[in-house]
Design an enzyme around this catalytic site. Sequence first.
Site, short mmCIF file in Angstrom:
data_model
loop_
_atom_site.label_atom_id
_atom_site.label_comp_id
_atom_site.label_asym_id
_atom_site.label_seq_id
_atom_site.Cartn_x
_atom_site.Cartn_y
_atom_site.Cartn_z
N LEU A 331 0.83 -1.20 0.00
CA LEU A 331 0.00 0.00 0.00
C LEU A 331 0.86 1.24 0.00
O LEU A 331 1.82 1.36 0.78
CB LEU A 331 -0.90 0.02 1.24
CG LEU A 331 -1.93 -1.09 1.38
CD1 LEU A 331 -1.99 -1.56 2.82
CD2 LEU A 331 -3.30 -0.60 0.95
N ASP A 332 0.53 2.17 -0.89
CA ASP A 332 1.13 3.50 -0.80
C ASP A 332 0.55 4.19 0.44
O ASP A 332 -0.52 3.82 0.92
CB ASP A 332 0.79 4.29 -2.07
CG ASP A 332 1.35 5.69 -2.04
OD1 ASP A 332 2.51 5.84 -1.61
OD2 ASP A 332 0.64 6.62 -2.44
N LYS A 333 1.26 5.18 0.98
CA LYS A 333 0.75 5.87 2.17
C LYS A 333 -0.14 7.05 1.80
O LYS A 333 -1.34 7.05 2.09
CB LYS A 333 1.91 6.36 3.04
CG LYS A 333 1.44 7.11 4.31
CD LYS A 333 2.59 7.65 5.11
CE LYS A 333 3.20 8.88 4.48
NZ LYS A 333 2.30 10.07 4.52
N THR A 334 0.44 8.03 1.13
CA THR A 334 -0.28 9.28 0.87
C THR A 334 -1.41 9.07 -0.12
O THR A 334 -1.20 8.62 -1.24
CB THR A 334 0.69 10.34 0.33
OG1 THR A 334 1.76 10.49 1.25
CG2 THR A 334 -0.02 11.67 0.15
#
Length: 653
Positions: A331-334
Site C-alpha cells: 500500500l502507498d501511504k499518501t
Amino acid sequence: MTGVAASAPLPRATGAAARRWQRLRTPAGRRSAVLAGSAVLLVAGLLAGRIPSLAAAQQALLAAAAIVAGADIARRAFDGLLRRQFTIDLLVTIAAVGALVIGEAWEAAAVTFLFVFGAWLEARTLDRTRDALSGLLELAPVSALVVRDGATVAIDPAEVRLGETVLVRPGDRVPVDGIVRDGRSTIDESAITGESVPVEKKAGDGVYAGTVSADGMLRVEATGVGSDTTLARIVHRVEQAQEAKAPVQQTIERFAGWYTPSIIVLAVVAGLLTGDVALALTLLVIGCPGAMVIATPVAIVAGIGRAARRGILIKGGEHLETIGRVRTLALDKTGTLTRGKPVLTDIVSLAAGTSDDEVLRWAAIAESGSAHPLARAVLDGAAARLGGRVPQPERGEAIPGHGIRAWWGGHEIDVGTPKLLEKRAIALDEPARNALALLQDEGKTAMTVALDGAVVGIVAVSDLPRSEAAAVVAELGCIGVERVAMLTGDNPRTAARVAGVVGVNEVHASLLPEDKLRWIEAAQARGEVVAMVGDGINDAPALAIADVGIAMGAAGSDIALETADIALMTDQLERIPEALRISRATVRVIRQNLAIALLTVAALLAGVLAGHVDMAGGMLVHQGSVLVVILNAMRLLRGRAPAQQPRLAPALQ
C-alpha cells in the site's frame, strides 16, 4: 376523410412488422425463432402419434423438428472443422444425423431441441449479467439543459459542447462530467462509485454523468461529454473485461479441444465392440461437455458484474481470478492509507499574552499569500476556527525549502522551519525546541510562527490516516492476506507513525518509484502473488509490475482506468477486501460448476454403458446440469454487499 381514417393504421402495422423482422435478423432473434419452430414441430409430432389418422406423419414432423433445430448446430460444427476444431456441436450433429439414419427421429428431435434450448438459456443468462452493466448507460438522461446565447435550451446530451454551462435541476440526472460553477446540491453517485450515501456538492466540486441531483439547482461546466464521460468509460472497460478469459477458462477450453475427439473415439470403439449403433450415438450426446464449457465464463461475467455494481472495476477474468490468490499486499501511504489532504492538527502558543487563535491568525495571514500545499491546510484550519476572513498580506516573500515571510499592518511575519529562523537570526528557546520535537515525533509537519523577530508559537499540519484504514488492514489479515506492507516516499518517522495507527507492521520509507518496483519484484521472485494499491498516477510503475495493480479513487481519472488492473471508483479502502471476497466467491462457484459438470458427465456415461440411460433422457439430464451451473453462477449477482466495517477514530487527530 373516411378513406384516410381507414387507411391510417396501415403504416403503424407495417412499422411494427418491420421491427419484428429486424429482431428476427439478430442472433438472439434467430435463436428464439429456431427454438420456437422446433418446439412447435416437436409437439406436433408427439400429438400426431396419438391420433391414428396422423400417425404416418409423426416421423416426418419429428424429423423436421430435428432439421430445424439441428441446421444451425451442423453449420457451426462444419465451421469448426474448417478451423480444425472439434466442438460440442460436432458431437450433437453426428448423433442427430445417426439417429435419423437408423429411424430414431424422436431421439434426433429431442437431442437437437434440448441442445438449442440450452444454448438459448445460456445466451439469455449471459445477456442478463451483461445488462447489469450495460444498463448503466441508461442512467444518462435523454436531454440536457444548456445555456446558449443567454437562453436555456434542451438538447441531446451528446450534443453538449465542452465548456458549455449545463443546468441540473432537483431530481435531474447529470448529463455530463463537469465542474460545479454555481449552486449546491446533494448528489447520488452510487452509479459511479457504488457508494450509497449521497455527497454534498458545491462550487468547485466535480460531478459525473448519470448521477442524480437530489435537492438543489446546479450550474455545471461540461468537461466530459458523450463517450468521454466517466460512466461511458466504465461501461466500455467492463464490457471489454467480460470478454477477457481467465486462466482457468483457457485451461477448460484446451481440455475441451482434446476431450471432444476422445468422446468420438470412445463412441466409435463402443459401437464396433457391441455392434450397437444407438449406444455409440448416445455416448456422443451424453459426452457433450456443455456445462463444463459454460461453467467458467458465466461465473466470470457474473463476478465482474457484481463488482462493478459495488464501484470495483475489474478489467478481466484473469485479474478477477488473480486478486483472490493475493497473499502480499503493498500500500502507498499518501492518498491511500491517508486522506491525501493535509489538515491543521495543532496550535502551540509560546509567547506570554499570545493566544492560540492569535498564533493561528498570524500564520494564516502569512500563508494566504502562498501557493504551498501546506498553506491550504493552515488557511482551512483558520477559516474553521476563526470564522472571519483572513486579510491578505501587503507583501510576501517565499523562502524556497524553508517557509514564507510576509508584511501586514506594520508587522513582519515569518512562518516556516527552524532553518528559516536561523537565516533570520531569530532565537529558538528550549521550550520551543521541545514542542517542535514532540510534534515531529508524532509524524506531523511543524512550522514556527515568528512576529517581528520573536517566536510566538507553532502550527502543525498532518495528512491523517483514513478513519477506516485500521479496520481494513485487520480485515485483510482475517481473510488470508499474510503480508501487508507500506511503501512510501515519505520520511521514516512519519511513515512509522501512520503505520502504527493503521496497524501495518512492515514499513518501507524514503522510497523512490524504482525502489517500490524492486521491492515488488523481490517479493514475486520469492513466489508471492503481490497486489499494489496506489493512486494510479504516481505509483504507475509499481501498479504495472505487480500481479494486480489497484488504483484508488479512479472515478474521472483516465490514467487510473487505463493503467490499473482493478480500479476502485471511490476512495473507500473497504473496497479492497470486498474485491478479494468477490474474487474468491467467483473461484468457488467456478470449482463447484466444474464439479457439477464432470460428475454429471461421468454419471451419464456410466448409465449409458450400463444400459440405463437413453439418448433423449441423457440429453435432458445434461441440459439440466447446464441450468444448475447457470443458476449457481447467478448467485454471485444476487450476493448481498458485505457489511460496512466500524470506522475507527484516527489517533493523530
